[in-house]
Design a protein around this motif. Sequence first.
Motif, PDB file in Angstrom:
ATOM      1  N   PHE A  10       0.874  -1.167   0.000  1.00 37.26           N
ATOM      2  CA  PHE A  10       0.000   0.000   0.000  1.00 37.26           C
ATOM      3  C   PHE A  10       0.906   1.209   0.000  1.00 37.26           C
ATOM      4  CE2 PHE A  10      -2.183   3.446   2.077  1.00 37.26           C
ATOM      5  CZ  PHE A  10      -3.413   3.432   1.449  1.00 37.26           C
ATOM      6  N   PRO A  11       0.689   2.144  -0.849  1.00 36.72           N
ATOM      7  CA  PRO A  11      -0.276   2.167  -1.940  1.00 36.72           C
ATOM      8  C   PRO A  11       0.295   1.519  -3.195  1.00 36.72           C
ATOM      9  CG  PRO A  11       0.825   4.282  -1.814  1.00 36.72           C
ATOM     10  CD  PRO A  11       1.397   3.425  -0.695  1.00 36.72           C
ATOM     11  N   SER A  12      -0.529   1.402  -4.199  1.00 46.16           N
ATOM     12  CA  SER A  12      -0.084   0.849  -5.476  1.00 46.16           C
ATOM     13  C   SER A  12       0.833   1.848  -6.173  1.00 46.16           C
ATOM     14  CB  SER A  12      -1.301   0.559  -6.365  1.00 46.16           C
ATOM     15  OG  SER A  12      -0.905   0.380  -7.704  1.00 46.16           O
ATOM     16  N   GLY A  13       2.088   1.457  -6.347  1.00 47.15           N
ATOM     17  CA  GLY A  13       3.047   2.339  -7.019  1.00 47.15           C
ATOM     18  C   GLY A  13       2.675   2.617  -8.457  1.00 47.15           C
ATOM     19  N   HIS A  14       2.113   1.621  -9.142  1.00 50.25           N
ATOM     20  CA  HIS A  14       1.671   1.845 -10.521  1.00 50.25           C
ATOM     21  C   HIS A  14       0.613   2.942 -10.567  1.00 50.25           C
ATOM     22  CE1 HIS A  14       3.524  -2.122 -11.192  1.00 50.25           C
ATOM     23  NE2 HIS A  14       3.613  -1.758 -12.459  1.00 50.25           N
ATOM     24  N   THR A  53      -4.916   1.656 -15.467  1.00 44.31           N
ATOM     25  CA  THR A  53      -3.794   1.208 -14.641  1.00 44.31           C
ATOM     26  C   THR A  53      -4.302   0.703 -13.296  1.00 44.31           C
ATOM     27  OG1 THR A  53      -2.273   2.749 -15.716  1.00 44.31           O
ATOM     28  CG2 THR A  53      -1.624   1.900 -13.559  1.00 44.31           C
ATOM     29  N   GLY A  54      -5.149   1.471 -12.654  1.00 39.44           N
ATOM     30  CA  GLY A  54      -5.688   1.053 -11.358  1.00 39.44           C
ATOM     31  C   GLY A  54      -6.554  -0.187 -11.462  1.00 39.44           C
ATOM     32  N   LEU A  55      -7.427  -0.223 -12.461  1.00 37.19           N
ATOM     33  CA  LEU A  55      -8.289  -1.395 -12.632  1.00 37.19           C
ATOM     34  C   LEU A  55      -7.482  -2.645 -12.920  1.00 37.19           C
ATOM     35  CD1 LEU A  55     -11.207   0.183 -14.707  1.00 37.19           C
ATOM     36  CD2 LEU A  55     -11.288  -0.611 -12.328  1.00 37.19           C
ATOM     37  N   SER A  56      -6.423  -2.508 -13.693  1.00 34.94           N
ATOM     38  CA  SER A  56      -5.609  -3.683 -14.032  1.00 34.94           C
ATOM     39  C   SER A  56      -4.896  -4.232 -12.808  1.00 34.94           C
ATOM     40  CB  SER A  56      -4.593  -3.338 -15.119  1.00 34.94           C
ATOM     41  OG  SER A  56      -3.566  -2.507 -14.624  1.00 34.94           O
ATOM     42  N   ARG A  57      -4.486  -3.365 -11.883  1.00 34.10           N
ATOM     43  CA  ARG A  57      -3.801  -3.833 -10.671  1.00 34.10           C
ATOM     44  C   ARG A  57      -4.749  -4.675  -9.818  1.00 34.10           C
ATOM     45  NH1 ARG A  57       0.517  -4.560 -12.056  1.00 34.10           N
ATOM     46  NH2 ARG A  57       1.292  -4.687  -9.940  1.00 34.10           N
ATOM     47  N   VAL A  58      -6.010  -4.270  -9.761  1.00 37.65           N
ATOM     48  CA  VAL A  58      -7.005  -5.047  -9.006  1.00 37.65           C
ATOM     49  C   VAL A  58      -7.345  -6.329  -9.759  1.00 37.65           C
ATOM     50  CG1 VAL A  58      -9.367  -5.040  -8.087  1.00 37.65           C
ATOM     51  CG2 VAL A  58      -7.930  -2.991  -7.871  1.00 37.65           C
ATOM     52  N   TYR A  59      -7.578  -6.220 -11.061  1.00 39.50           N
ATOM     53  CA  TYR A  59      -7.941  -7.375 -11.880  1.00 39.50           C
ATOM     54  C   TYR A  59      -6.868  -8.460 -11.830  1.00 39.50           C
ATOM     55  CZ  TYR A  59      -9.021 -10.230 -15.951  1.00 39.50           C
ATOM     56  OH  TYR A  59      -9.286 -11.292 -16.770  1.00 39.50           O
ATOM     57  N   LEU A  60      -5.621  -8.064 -11.867  1.00 39.08           N
ATOM     58  CA  LEU A  60      -4.522  -9.022 -11.841  1.00 39.08           C
ATOM     59  C   LEU A  60      -4.256  -9.586 -10.443  1.00 39.08           C
ATOM     60  CD1 LEU A  60      -2.030  -7.215 -14.234  1.00 39.08           C
ATOM     61  CD2 LEU A  60      -3.380  -9.273 -14.719  1.00 39.08           C
ATOM     62  N   GLY A  61      -4.952  -9.054  -9.458  1.00 33.53           N
ATOM     63  CA  GLY A  61      -4.773  -9.540  -8.092  1.00 33.53           C
ATOM     64  C   GLY A  61      -3.535  -9.005  -7.411  1.00 33.53           C
ATOM     65  N   ALA A  62      -2.928  -7.995  -7.985  1.00 36.57           N
ATOM     66  CA  ALA A  62      -1.709  -7.425  -7.411  1.00 36.57           C
ATOM     67  C   ALA A  62      -2.015  -6.494  -6.240  1.00 36.57           C
ATOM     68  CB  ALA A  62      -0.926  -6.671  -8.483  1.00 36.57           C
ATOM     69  N   TRP A  64      -5.422  -4.592  -3.705  1.00 38.96           N
ATOM     70  CA  TRP A  64      -6.819  -4.403  -3.339  1.00 38.96           C
ATOM     71  C   TRP A  64      -7.254  -3.035  -3.874  1.00 38.96           C
ATOM     72  CZ3 TRP A  64      -9.456  -8.356  -1.453  1.00 38.96           C
ATOM     73  CH2 TRP A  64      -8.769  -9.377  -0.806  1.00 38.96           C
ATOM     74  N   PRO A  65      -8.572  -2.843  -4.043  1.00 45.59           N
ATOM     75  CA  PRO A  65      -9.039  -1.515  -4.488  1.00 45.59           C
ATOM     76  C   PRO A  65      -8.556  -0.377  -3.582  1.00 45.59           C
ATOM     77  CG  PRO A  65     -10.813  -3.108  -4.686  1.00 45.59           C
ATOM     78  CD  PRO A  65      -9.676  -3.809  -3.981  1.00 45.59           C
ATOM     79  N   SER A  66      -8.458  -0.628  -2.290  1.00 47.49           N
ATOM     80  CA  SER A  66      -7.986   0.424  -1.377  1.00 47.49           C
ATOM     81  C   SER A  66      -6.533   0.801  -1.665  1.00 47.49           C
ATOM     82  CB  SER A  66      -8.142  -0.020   0.080  1.00 47.49           C
ATOM     83  OG  SER A  66      -7.418  -1.222   0.309  1.00 47.49           O
ATOM     84  N   ASP A  67      -5.716  -0.160  -2.110  1.00 51.80           N
ATOM     85  CA  ASP A  67      -4.329   0.142  -2.484  1.00 51.80           C
ATOM     86  C   ASP A  67      -4.294   1.092  -3.672  1.00 51.80           C
ATOM     87  OD1 ASP A  67      -3.543  -1.718  -0.550  1.00 51.80           O
ATOM     88  OD2 ASP A  67      -3.278  -3.321  -2.021  1.00 51.80           O
ATOM     89  N   VAL A  68      -5.169   0.837  -4.631  1.00 54.81           N
ATOM     90  CA  VAL A  68      -5.227   1.668  -5.841  1.00 54.81           C
ATOM     91  C   VAL A  68      -5.734   3.061  -5.491  1.00 54.81           C
ATOM     92  CG1 VAL A  68      -6.373   1.938  -8.071  1.00 54.81           C
ATOM     93  CG2 VAL A  68      -5.441  -0.283  -7.410  1.00 54.81           C
ATOM     94  N   LEU A  69      -6.794   3.137  -4.682  1.00 57.33           N
ATOM     95  CA  LEU A  69      -7.304   4.454  -4.285  1.00 57.33           C
ATOM     96  C   LEU A  69      -6.258   5.235  -3.493  1.00 57.33           C
ATOM     97  CD1 LEU A  69     -10.987   3.586  -3.306  1.00 57.33           C
ATOM     98  CD2 LEU A  69     -10.174   4.760  -5.362  1.00 57.33           C
ATOM     99  N   GLY A  70      -5.536   4.538  -2.619  1.00 56.48           N
ATOM    100  CA  GLY A  70      -4.442   5.187  -1.896  1.00 56.48           C
ATOM    101  C   GLY A  70      -3.358   5.666  -2.837  1.00 56.48           C
ATOM    102  N   GLY A  71      -3.077   4.867  -3.872  1.00 55.06           N
ATOM    103  CA  GLY A  71      -2.096   5.267  -4.872  1.00 55.06           C
ATOM    104  C   GLY A  71      -2.534   6.504  -5.632  1.00 55.06           C
ATOM    105  N   TYR A  72      -3.818   6.554  -5.964  1.00 58.87           N
ATOM    106  CA  TYR A  72      -4.334   7.740  -6.646  1.00 58.87           C
ATOM    107  C   TYR A  72      -4.216   8.968  -5.740  1.00 58.87           C
ATOM    108  CZ  TYR A  72      -6.422   4.970 -10.457  1.00 58.87           C
ATOM    109  OH  TYR A  72      -6.631   4.168 -11.534  1.00 58.87           O
TER     110      TYR A  72
END
Length: 102
Positions: A10-14, A53-62, A64-72
Amino acid sequence: GSGDVLSSSFPSGHSVHALAFYGFLFYLVTVLVQPLWLRRSLQGPLLSLILATGLSRVYLGAHWPSDVLGGYLVGAVMLVPLVWAHQRWRRQPPGGGPPPTG
């Protein structure tokens, strides 16, 4: 399997980098591209890249949605000073010196 992610963070660097980089390009297109049709045709793909980018990180299982939102959120925190610096730079008169007042 070979596609397994060993660890996620957390967060998603991508997501951070997608929002900061493509977000800055989106901003530049907004302020520099004049014909509205061209501006919109460039903004759409940039926004799509950020979201994909965010959707793909969740879709690939890399992540959680919260990681992506935190990254944003972290990406937005990085984007604000970039936009501020660009706006300040644009107000500089040719040859340097202090920006005009008012």
